[in-house]
Design a protein around this motif. Sequence first.
Motif, PDB file in Angstrom:
ATOM      1  N   LEU A 154       0.828  -1.198   0.000  1.00 50.34           N
ATOM      2  CA  LEU A 154       0.000   0.000   0.000  1.00 50.34           C
ATOM      3  C   LEU A 154       0.867   1.254   0.000  1.00 50.34           C
ATOM      4  O   LEU A 154       0.609   2.200  -0.748  1.00 50.34           O
ATOM      5  N   LEU A 155       1.900   1.273   0.821  1.00 51.73           N
ATOM      6  CA  LEU A 155       2.784   2.429   0.897  1.00 51.73           C
ATOM      7  C   LEU A 155       3.506   2.668  -0.421  1.00 51.73           C
ATOM      8  O   LEU A 155       3.637   3.812  -0.877  1.00 51.73           O
ATOM      9  N   ALA A 156       3.975   1.589  -1.040  1.00 50.64           N
ATOM     10  CA  ALA A 156       4.827   1.710  -2.223  1.00 50.64           C
ATOM     11  C   ALA A 156       4.050   1.865  -3.515  1.00 50.64           C
ATOM     12  O   ALA A 156       4.457   2.610  -4.415  1.00 50.64           O
ATOM     13  N   GLU A 157       2.909   1.162  -3.621  1.00 47.68           N
ATOM     14  CA  GLU A 157       2.210   1.082  -4.897  1.00 47.68           C
ATOM     15  C   GLU A 157       0.806   1.689  -4.885  1.00 47.68           C
ATOM     16  O   GLU A 157       0.156   1.766  -5.929  1.00 47.68           O
ATOM     17  N   GLY A 158       0.329   2.082  -3.713  1.00 46.16           N
ATOM     18  CA  GLY A 158      -1.011   2.653  -3.639  1.00 46.16           C
ATOM     19  C   GLY A 158      -2.112   1.630  -3.796  1.00 46.16           C
ATOM     20  O   GLY A 158      -3.240   1.971  -4.168  1.00 46.16           O
ATOM     21  N   ARG A 159      -1.839   0.384  -3.493  1.00 46.60           N
ATOM     22  CA  ARG A 159      -2.848  -0.671  -3.607  1.00 46.60           C
ATOM     23  C   ARG A 159      -2.477  -1.811  -2.675  1.00 46.60           C
ATOM     24  O   ARG A 159      -1.329  -1.948  -2.253  1.00 46.60           O
ATOM     25  N   ILE A 160      -3.467  -2.636  -2.342  1.00 46.48           N
ATOM     26  CA  ILE A 160      -3.257  -3.898  -1.647  1.00 46.48           C
ATOM     27  C   ILE A 160      -3.959  -4.963  -2.465  1.00 46.48           C
ATOM     28  O   ILE A 160      -5.056  -4.732  -2.987  1.00 46.48           O
ATOM     29  N   HIS A 161      -3.347  -6.115  -2.580  1.00 47.42           N
ATOM     30  CA  HIS A 161      -3.993  -7.209  -3.280  1.00 47.42           C
ATOM     31  C   HIS A 161      -5.401  -7.402  -2.714  1.00 47.42           C
ATOM     32  O   HIS A 161      -5.617  -7.350  -1.499  1.00 47.42           O
ATOM     33  N   ASN A 162      -6.382  -7.630  -3.600  1.00 50.30           N
ATOM     34  CA  ASN A 162      -7.792  -7.614  -3.200  1.00 50.30           C
ATOM     35  C   ASN A 162      -8.102  -8.531  -2.028  1.00 50.30           C
ATOM     36  O   ASN A 162      -8.804  -8.154  -1.086  1.00 50.30           O
ATOM     37  N   TYR A 163      -7.621  -9.766  -2.060  1.00 49.79           N
ATOM     38  CA  TYR A 163      -7.918 -10.695  -0.968  1.00 49.79           C
ATOM     39  C   TYR A 163      -7.239 -10.230   0.321  1.00 49.79           C
ATOM     40  O   TYR A 163      -7.841 -10.268   1.404  1.00 49.79           O
ATOM     41  N   LEU A 164      -5.995  -9.786   0.199  1.00 52.24           N
ATOM     42  CA  LEU A 164      -5.264  -9.394   1.405  1.00 52.24           C
ATOM     43  C   LEU A 164      -5.814  -8.125   2.034  1.00 52.24           C
ATOM     44  O   LEU A 164      -5.624  -7.899   3.223  1.00 52.24           O
ATOM     45  N   ARG A 165      -6.522  -7.314   1.260  1.00 46.99           N
ATOM     46  CA  ARG A 165      -7.120  -6.129   1.862  1.00 46.99           C
ATOM     47  C   ARG A 165      -8.169  -6.536   2.898  1.00 46.99           C
ATOM     48  O   ARG A 165      -8.362  -5.848   3.907  1.00 46.99           O
ATOM     49  N   MET A 166      -8.840  -7.656   2.686  1.00 47.73           N
ATOM     50  CA  MET A 166      -9.795  -8.148   3.682  1.00 47.73           C
ATOM     51  C   MET A 166      -9.073  -8.589   4.947  1.00 47.73           C
ATOM     52  O   MET A 166      -9.480  -8.250   6.068  1.00 47.73           O
ATOM     53  N   VAL A 167      -7.996  -9.345   4.788  1.00 50.26           N
ATOM     54  CA  VAL A 167      -7.210  -9.782   5.948  1.00 50.26           C
ATOM     55  C   VAL A 167      -6.629  -8.569   6.659  1.00 50.26           C
ATOM     56  O   VAL A 167      -6.623  -8.493   7.900  1.00 50.26           O
ATOM     57  N   TRP A 168      -6.123  -7.625   5.889  1.00 49.66           N
ATOM     58  CA  TRP A 168      -5.548  -6.386   6.422  1.00 49.66           C
ATOM     59  C   TRP A 168      -6.551  -5.684   7.343  1.00 49.66           C
ATOM     60  O   TRP A 168      -6.218  -5.292   8.460  1.00 49.66           O
ATOM     61  N   GLY A 169      -7.794  -5.562   6.905  1.00 47.43           N
ATOM     62  CA  GLY A 169      -8.807  -4.899   7.721  1.00 47.43           C
ATOM     63  C   GLY A 169      -9.197  -5.692   8.946  1.00 47.43           C
ATOM     64  O   GLY A 169      -9.394  -5.133  10.038  1.00 47.43           O
ATOM     65  N   LYS A 170      -9.319  -7.008   8.793  1.00 54.28           N
ATOM     66  CA  LYS A 170      -9.689  -7.861   9.937  1.00 54.28           C
ATOM     67  C   LYS A 170      -8.641  -7.796  11.041  1.00 54.28           C
ATOM     68  O   LYS A 170      -8.968  -7.799  12.241  1.00 54.28           O
ATOM     69  N   LYS A 171      -7.380  -7.749  10.664  1.00 50.14           N
ATOM     70  CA  LYS A 171      -6.318  -7.692  11.678  1.00 50.14           C
ATOM     71  C   LYS A 171      -6.304  -6.335  12.387  1.00 50.14           C
ATOM     72  O   LYS A 171      -5.997  -6.270  13.589  1.00 50.14           O
ATOM     73  N   ILE A 172      -6.621  -5.267  11.659  1.00 50.93           N
ATOM     74  CA  ILE A 172      -6.711  -3.957  12.317  1.00 50.93           C
ATOM     75  C   ILE A 172      -7.804  -3.988  13.382  1.00 50.93           C
ATOM     76  O   ILE A 172      -7.635  -3.444  14.481  1.00 50.93           O
ATOM     77  N   LEU A 173      -8.935  -4.627  13.070  1.00 49.79           N
ATOM     78  CA  LEU A 173      -9.985  -4.792  14.076  1.00 49.79           C
ATOM     79  C   LEU A 173      -9.455  -5.537  15.290  1.00 49.79           C
ATOM     80  O   LEU A 173      -9.752  -5.180  16.435  1.00 49.79           O
ATOM     81  N   GLU A 174      -8.651  -6.554  15.068  1.00 48.72           N
ATOM     82  CA  GLU A 174      -8.139  -7.392  16.160  1.00 48.72           C
ATOM     83  C   GLU A 174      -7.088  -6.679  16.999  1.00 48.72           C
ATOM     84  O   GLU A 174      -6.933  -6.984  18.182  1.00 48.72           O
ATOM     85  N   TRP A 175      -6.373  -5.712  16.403  1.00 45.52           N
ATOM     86  CA  TRP A 175      -5.218  -5.115  17.072  1.00 45.52           C
ATOM     87  C   TRP A 175      -5.419  -3.658  17.477  1.00 45.52           C
ATOM     88  O   TRP A 175      -4.444  -2.934  17.704  1.00 45.52           O
ATOM     89  N   THR A 176      -6.653  -3.200  17.553  1.00 42.44           N
ATOM     90  CA  THR A 176      -6.939  -1.855  18.037  1.00 42.44           C
ATOM     91  C   THR A 176      -7.837  -1.942  19.268  1.00 42.44           C
ATOM     92  O   THR A 176      -8.535  -2.931  19.462  1.00 42.44           O
ATOM     93  N   PRO A 177      -7.847  -0.908  20.119  1.00 39.40           N
ATOM     94  CA  PRO A 177      -8.597  -0.982  21.372  1.00 39.40           C
ATOM     95  C   PRO A 177     -10.105  -1.113  21.215  1.00 39.40           C
ATOM     96  O   PRO A 177     -10.780  -1.581  22.131  1.00 39.40           O
ATOM     97  N   SER A 178     -10.663  -0.690  20.081  1.00 36.15           N
ATOM     98  CA  SER A 178     -12.114  -0.760  19.894  1.00 36.15           C
ATOM     99  C   SER A 178     -12.420  -0.843  18.405  1.00 36.15           C
ATOM    100  O   SER A 178     -11.599  -0.444  17.566  1.00 36.15           O
TER     101      SER A 178
END
Length: 487
Positions: free
Chosen positions: A392-416
């Motif tokens: 995302l930082l380098a290319e302005g995109r995340i592979h479509n499937y990994l963007r779902m995992v990326w979001g799920k982990k943010i939910l898991e690793w933030t206080p709320s």
Amino acid sequence: MAPVPEPRIARCNDAPPNPGGDYVLYWMIAFRRTGWNFSLQRAVEWCLELNKPLLVFEPLRVGYAWASDRFHRFIVDGMADNQQHFEKADATYYPYVEPRPDADKGLLAALADKACVVVTDDFPAFFIPRMIRAAGKSLPVCLEKVDSNGLLPMRATDKEFTAAQFFRRFLQKKLPSELSRTPEADPLKGKKLPAAVSVPAAVVKKWPPVSSEMLRGGHKAFSDFDIDHRVLPVEKRGGPKEGSKTLKSFLDRKLSLYPENRNHPDEDGTSGLSPYLHFGHVSVHEVFQRLAEKEDWTPEHLQNKVTGGRAGWWRMSEAAEAFLDELVTWREIGFNLCSLSEDYDNYESLPDWALKTLGRHAADRRRYLYSLEAFESAATHDPLWNAAQTQLLAEGRIHNYLRMVWGKKILEWTPSPQEALEVMIELNNKYALDGRDPNSYSGIMWCLGRYDRAWGPERPIFGKVRYMSSENTVRKLRVSEYMERYK
């Protein structure tokens, strides 16, 4: 020329057209292309009706959230393409890049003062709806906004759809009558408009058009602009020409293996079209037309039975139908919501079941907690997540499937969950070329339960929201080369 369908046109004020004006003004703000564009086509209709020349005004502001070198470069690449096209057409093109916040104040009004009518783009997200509303209140001449977002007009329904299956069923009922109502590939071709008009001299003096050096892409083109210079341009260039090349490459090289490869990051089997769709450099109508030509398909092939299923209705190849479900169903369901609800990016807009289950687990212990800065710099314990963020930082995109995992982990690793949404929106909108878009908001909110159902077993933090893990992803998908590339 078939007229632009009425459901795609909306009046933004009560002011009448001014037949005594000097030109028809097309205020190009979302569909930044010269073809397959209902807005441009509508402006040409007005020109022919009033016997007036066409002035196309394409501005780029600096005073919007997340403005950066990355987005400016991509948009200005498109301006360069548009200028080349309009040089050969019976129209005047006026591209303007604002050098500092509020420098454009009064520019639209000055152009509209000489206009018979103003036509603009109906895009339902980010700051554009507010900007159009403000213009509608202030301009003394008729302002119309035109929907050229998708195959289905946004005003085809006033119902918000809560699941892709329901929306897909609605599409299968409504699309057959819409597929023949396509914008022209080149709305100016074959039209005899009055001689092109000059931009008023006082306007040009106060608001000089974008320089040829900036259009060429000089290395320091935006160095003096009040935008975020830390978010650098990406290697991929913007513009309708590059968008068309990307489309052709996908159809020729990737489409046949799309169902097999799209979820495997090592294969990079996705279309790559989302940035061009977001900035309006490519039209969904053109993508659909090129696909139909490749499939040797006509609307007569459509299945009469409405099923709501992902496959079989189009009667195209498996690969084409899989791609169409992403391009039409999943993309346009986001436009459906954004066009009908202004709180599409608010946590409280999630389905009731998701709000309840996330609320019950909001105080659950998190094994890992990361700050926005740690997320942004890809400094977590998880190599796969870090690789996705690095892309995302380098290319302005995340592979479509990994963007779902990326979001799920943010939910898991933030206080709320509320903070998780804030982090996702900030990172996606700051770095992603296709951010700030109804489709990207759909993807982010899907990570928290939108357009999904309750899943079991109930888990800590997630409750009944669908769970995804990096470990399962690494086991299921081919990601080793991807992780090496972006480690």
